[in-house]
Design an enzyme around this catalytic site. Structure first.
Site, short mmCIF file in Angstrom:
data_model
loop_
_atom_site.label_atom_id
_atom_site.label_comp_id
_atom_site.label_asym_id
_atom_site.label_seq_id
_atom_site.Cartn_x
_atom_site.Cartn_y
_atom_site.Cartn_z
NE ARG A 61 52.20 40.49 51.34
CZ ARG A 61 53.42 40.61 50.81
NH1 ARG A 61 53.91 39.65 50.05
NH2 ARG A 61 54.14 41.69 51.04
CG HIS A 65 49.77 43.63 48.35
ND1 HIS A 65 51.15 43.74 48.41
CD2 HIS A 65 49.35 43.51 49.63
CE1 HIS A 65 51.54 43.69 49.68
NE2 HIS A 65 50.46 43.53 50.43
CG ASP A 66 44.39 43.70 41.88
OD1 ASP A 66 44.98 44.54 41.17
OD2 ASP A 66 43.29 43.21 41.58
CB VAL A 69 47.33 49.51 43.68
CG1 VAL A 69 48.00 50.47 42.71
CG2 VAL A 69 48.26 49.19 44.84
N GLY A 71 41.89 50.00 42.94
CA GLY A 71 40.78 49.05 42.87
C GLY A 71 41.19 47.66 42.42
CG ASP A 73 42.83 47.51 38.49
OD1 ASP A 73 43.68 46.89 39.18
OD2 ASP A 73 42.96 48.72 38.18
CB SER A 75 46.75 47.17 38.18
OG SER A 75 46.58 47.31 39.58
CG ASN A 93 53.42 44.49 45.44
OD1 ASN A 93 52.91 44.05 46.46
ND2 ASN A 93 52.77 45.29 44.60
N PRO A 163 49.49 49.40 52.67
CG PRO A 163 48.08 48.14 54.03
CD PRO A 163 48.21 48.69 52.65
CG HIS A 193 49.11 39.46 58.59
ND1 HIS A 193 49.77 40.61 58.99
CD2 HIS A 193 49.11 39.51 57.22
CE1 HIS A 193 50.13 41.32 57.93
NE2 HIS A 193 49.74 40.68 56.85
CG ASP A 239 48.84 32.41 63.27
OD1 ASP A 239 49.42 31.55 62.58
OD2 ASP A 239 47.62 32.36 63.51
CG ASP A 246 44.44 29.45 64.05
OD1 ASP A 246 44.90 30.59 63.82
OD2 ASP A 246 45.17 28.48 64.33
#
Length: 318
Positions: A61, A65-66, A69, A71, A73, A75, A93, A163, A193, A239, A246
């Site tokens: 994750r 998430h990097d 935002v 690209g 990088d 950040s 975050n 998202p 997920h 899940d 899986d």
């Protein structure tokens, strides 16, 4: 004829520029300058996942998430300062992303074996995500390497571009399209997920207020650990097998048991239904598409060459 030639030239230039953006990324980037870098990352990730299975999903994750935002990088790793608007406190975050200590450990170990800081924090995130998936019995892929680290961060962009769990399908498609990712990438990457957990506040509204596209027994089970008020950080698995890569995430969607609204949106009578069905019964196809989409996501706007820097400490600019 002239307009056709101009159009061809324009397309060629755009294509060439796109290729130039990734031309400095390669899967053997550290082969000569530090051949022990990738084995070291793998060792630390495997150890972290062995100690806490949930960490695999957390590291995956972090990379996601990097990249969403500005690209891939690193950040997301920067702490708040007078000049850094840290992404760690963005809506997606804050009190949610984790695994920073593992990245610190990887950076320390890698710099030790390399003798100096030559491996970027952005590359560490990309490789750690791959190694986490592999540690939880998922597919492997060749990570393109050579990214450099940003000297800035943007909480505002994180708020706008990562998202959210409440998004419906059109919003998700638009969100991914903004990153150069298509509907297949959306479904495949959402399949991440298959690993990990979500906090109560992210699925409370779905389990209490949605009726059309949720299994009633599943809703009741989730409500048992997620009261209408309080318990915001209570965890539920995304899940049934949150520490195993899986296809049960997709089987859940077909059974109307997606935990997040944004999960179930992928199987709600829209254009992604058929791919969800395919993945729900074909782990090999899902694994292959997931790996390909991870490579594609990892190539979002990397800093290369003389852009950015190689951070000494992943949490702060040199």
């Amino acid at each position: 004829m002239a307009s056709t030639s101009f159009l061809f030239l324009h397309v060629l230039v755009v294509f060439t520029l796109a290729r130039m953006a990734f031309s400095d990324l390669s899967d053997d980037f550290y082969e000569d300058i530090c051949p022990e870098a990738l084995p070291t990352i793998k060792r630390v990730v495997e150890d972290a996942v062995r100690q806490e299975r949930r960490m695999g999903a957390s590291l995956l994750r972090l990379h996601f998430h990097d990249c969403f935002v500005n690209g891939c990088d690193a950040s997301i790793l920067l702490d708040q300062t007078s000049i850094i608007d840290s992404e760690k406190t963005s809506r997606a975050n804050n009190n949610s992303v984790r695994g920073f200590e593992v990245i610190d450990k990887i950076k320390s170990e890698v710099d030790k074996v390399c003798g100096r800081p030559v491996v970027s924090c952005a590359d560490i995130l990309a490789v750690a995500a791959r190694d986490s998936v592999v540690a939880l019995h998922g597919p492997t892929w060749e990570v393109q390497l050579g990214r450099r680290d940003s000297t800035t961060a943007s909480r505002t962009t994180a708020n706008n571009d990562i998202p959210t769990p409440s998004m419906d399908l059109p919003a998700l498609i638009d969100n991914f399209k903004k990153q150069g990712l298509d509907e297949e990438d959306l479904v495949a990457l959402s399949g991440g997920h298959t690993l990990g957990f979500a906090q109560c506040f992210t699925f409370r509204n779905r389990t209490y207020n949605e009726t059309n596209n949720i299994d009633s027994t599943f809703a009741s089970q989730r409500q048992a650990n997620c009261p209408r008020s309080g318990g915001d950080s209570n965890l539920a698995p995304l899940d049934p097998t949150p520490a195993l890569f899986d296809s049960k995430y997709f089987s859940n969607l077909v059974s109307k048991k997606g935990l997040l609204h944004s999960d179930q949106a992928l199987f709600s009578g829209g254009e992604t239904d058929e791919l969800v069905k395919t993945y729900s019964t074909n782990l090999r196809t899902f694994s292959k598409d997931f790996a390909e989409s991870m490579i594609k996501m990892g190539n979002i706007k990397p800093l290369t060459g003389n852009q950015g820097q190689i951070r000494v400490d992943c949490r702060k600019v040199n």
